[in-house]
Enzyme design. Structure first.
Site, mmCIF file in Angstrom:
data_model
loop_
_atom_site.group_PDB
_atom_site.id
_atom_site.type_symbol
_atom_site.label_atom_id
_atom_site.label_comp_id
_atom_site.label_asym_id
_atom_site.label_seq_id
_atom_site.Cartn_x
_atom_site.Cartn_y
_atom_site.Cartn_z
ATOM 1 C CG HIS A 262 -2.556 1.074 1.807
ATOM 2 N ND1 HIS A 262 -3.452 1.499 0.747
ATOM 3 C CD2 HIS A 262 -1.442 1.941 1.438
ATOM 4 C CE1 HIS A 262 -3.820 2.194 0.890
ATOM 5 N NE2 HIS A 262 -2.838 2.845 1.527
ATOM 6 C CD GLU A 263 1.227 3.664 3.425
ATOM 7 O OE1 GLU A 263 1.785 4.936 2.677
ATOM 8 O OE2 GLU A 263 0.230 3.610 4.236
ATOM 9 C CG HIS A 266 0.600 6.005 -0.393
ATOM 10 N ND1 HIS A 266 -0.907 7.429 -1.646
ATOM 11 C CD2 HIS A 266 -0.631 5.399 0.414
ATOM 12 C CE1 HIS A 266 -2.074 6.423 -0.822
ATOM 13 N NE2 HIS A 266 -1.744 5.973 0.663
ATOM 14 C CD GLU A 292 -6.072 5.593 0.629
ATOM 15 O OE1 GLU A 292 -4.850 5.766 0.127
ATOM 16 O OE2 GLU A 292 -6.260 4.217 1.261
#
Ligand code: MG
Length: 498
Positions: A262-263, A266, A292
């Site tokens: 997830h990170e 980003h 997101e």
């Protein structure tokens, strides 16, 4: 013109430097700082913030923007975008008086402390007077801006430029019944087993595995790093220095893998921003929802897919032979996608996640409209949890008090989490149209074509286009829920044999 543009870029470059230096301090506060350093660190960050604010709201900036705005209007150039984005920020920053910002800091500091106590004692009455003050300030903030179609528009626009409350409501009204129906169907299907995900896993091995995965994604370690914090996040100091953080929870040891994906999603967005945009407001991502969409795509559409684990599972099994003994890749895939109505958004699966967000959006809009008394929030919260997710929180600590955001006045951005999911699925359909063997590539652990597509269509534009315009440009339609519903239905029909 170029003379004025250079002057503007020089000032905005310094403002960017100050803000990013403050981000370094904030990152350090969460990663390295000893506990006693907090007070001084708060002062240091406030000083940097004050100088940046003074510079960015100076009359000189106002004059330069006015002159350049007229000369560049109607152009699709980067310079025109820079002036447009900078003008919007200038307009917002100069409308809000410094005394208001100071008052807000005092009120939210007290509100945060009250929230901690209220949550600890599971007693909403402790937080109530503070939340009333916070909401009063939010309304005051809105009053600094020209009247919009809906008062909540002013808040939403800070996070999702150009997006209207009515747009989001329409998208959610369409999506909600479809997700509720899907969850009902899943709850009466044969349930998925996932005990092996909660066994004891070695922290260092999990951490190393997370780094091996994101290395394959294309995370550039020469321009980034991963550290340990209480809550995972991503932050950017420059296009050549992007940080992610992660944690290890013994109760859900493999959550570390999905947080890293997830990170890193980003971070890949930030690492792909056009280097020519550095030290300008065009650097980085265009909005929270589009940001997101990147993190959720790598975490879910890639990282919770069967092709992905067909590649990585044999290696994972080699690292954890006893924990995963006798577990097939298909059983593992089902387990990491298990649907379980839960009380808390942060642990929610893909099928229920958006419903948590919709609930909060409705309450935030209600608070801003003054449609109900703040004291009635716990009851309204519980009723909506029953309606949407099918469970009733046993107490307010796990109900209305679960999230910290309202205590610091962060009202207006929850919907971007759900919008990001929708955009990720819209992009995914488009990508699969352009890269016909994407699943096969993922099955071979190849992500360069996918990352290349995202770089070319999304990342390189930084903040140049507003989110709705970017999504329209890339997918041919504005943000909507159809692709996400198709994705969820296909995925869960297989997993739960619906
Ligand atoms: Mg995120």
């Amino acid at each position: 013109m170029s003379e004025k543009l250079n002057q503007l870029k020089e000032i905005l470059g310094e403002v960017t430097d100050l803000n990013r230096a403050a981000s370094v301090l904030s990152w350090d506060q969460q990663v390295n700082m000893p506990p006693a350093g907090g007070e001084a660190r708060g002062q240091q960050m406030a000083t940097l913030g004050k100088i940046a604010h003074e510079k960015s709201t100076s009359q000189e900036v106002g004059r330069l923007l006015d002159d350049l705005k007229n000369e560049l209007s109607g152009s699709d150039s980067d310079d025109a975008a820079l002036v447009r984005v900078a003008t919007r920020r200038y307009d917002k920053d100069t409308r809000v008086p410094a005394e208001f910002v100071a008052e807000q800091a005092v009120v939210t500091t007290a509100a945060f402390e009250a929230w901690v106590e209220a949550k600890g004692k599971s007693d909403f009455s402790i937080f109530l007077p503070h939340l009333e003050k916070v909401v009063g300030l939010v309304k005051k903030y809105i009053s600094f801006f020209p009247p919009a179609d809906h008062p909540y528009d002013t808040l939403l626009d800070d996070y999702e430029p150009g997006m209207k409350t009515a747009d989001v409501q329409k998208i959610f009204d369409d999506l909600r019944p479809q997700q509720v129906k899907l969850i009902k169907a899943i709850s009466s299907a044969k349930q998925v087993k996932d005990e092996f995900l909660h066994k004891k896993y070695n922290e260092k091995k999990v951490w190393d595995f997370s780094e091996a995965i994101i290395t394959k994604f294309g995370f550039d370690w020469n321009r980034g790093r991963q550290d340990k914090t209480a809550h995972p996040f991503q932050t950017t100091f420059s296009v050549n220095d992007t940080r992610i953080t992660n944690r290890f929870e013994p109760g859900s040891p493999l959550a570390t893998l999905f947080s890293a994906m997830h990170e890193a999603g980003h971070a890949l967005y930030e690492q792909g921003s056009n280097p020519a945009y550095e030290r300008t407001p065009l650097a980085g991502g265009t909005s929270l929802a589009v940001h997101e969409s990147q993190s959720r795509m790598w975490e879910n559409l890639v990282g919770r897919s069967l092709p992905f684990w067909e590649h990585f599972y044999p290696e994972l099994k080699k690292s954890f032979p006893s924990q995963l003994d006798g577990v097939s890749v298909k059983s593992f895939y089902k387990a990491i996608n298990k649907v379980e109505p839960s009380l808390i958004r942060v642990n929610a699966d893909e099928a229920t996640y958006n419903l948590h967000i919709m609930l909060r959006l409705e309450l935030e809009i209600g608070m801003v409209e003054g449609k109900f008394a703040i004291k009635d929030l716990p009851e309204i919260w519980d009723a909506k949890m029953r309606d949407y997710i099918g469970i009733t929180p046993p107490n307010v600590a796990t109900g209305v008090l679960q999230d910290v955001h309202w205590s610091y006045g962060a009202i207006g951005y929850f919907s971007t989490y759900a919008l990001g999911n929708l955009v990720s699925a819209q992009l995914w359909e488009k990508i699969n149209g352009d890269i016909h063997d994407l699943d096969e590539q993922i099955r071979r652990g190849k992500f360069d074509a996918l990352l290349g597509w995202l770089r070319e269509k999304i990342h390189v534009y930084g903040h140049k286009y507003d989110p709705q315009d970017l999504v329209q440009k890339v997918t041919g339609s504005r943000i909507d829920s159809a692709a996400y519903v198709r994705y969820l239905t296909r995925k869960y029909s297989d997993i739960y044999a619906l």
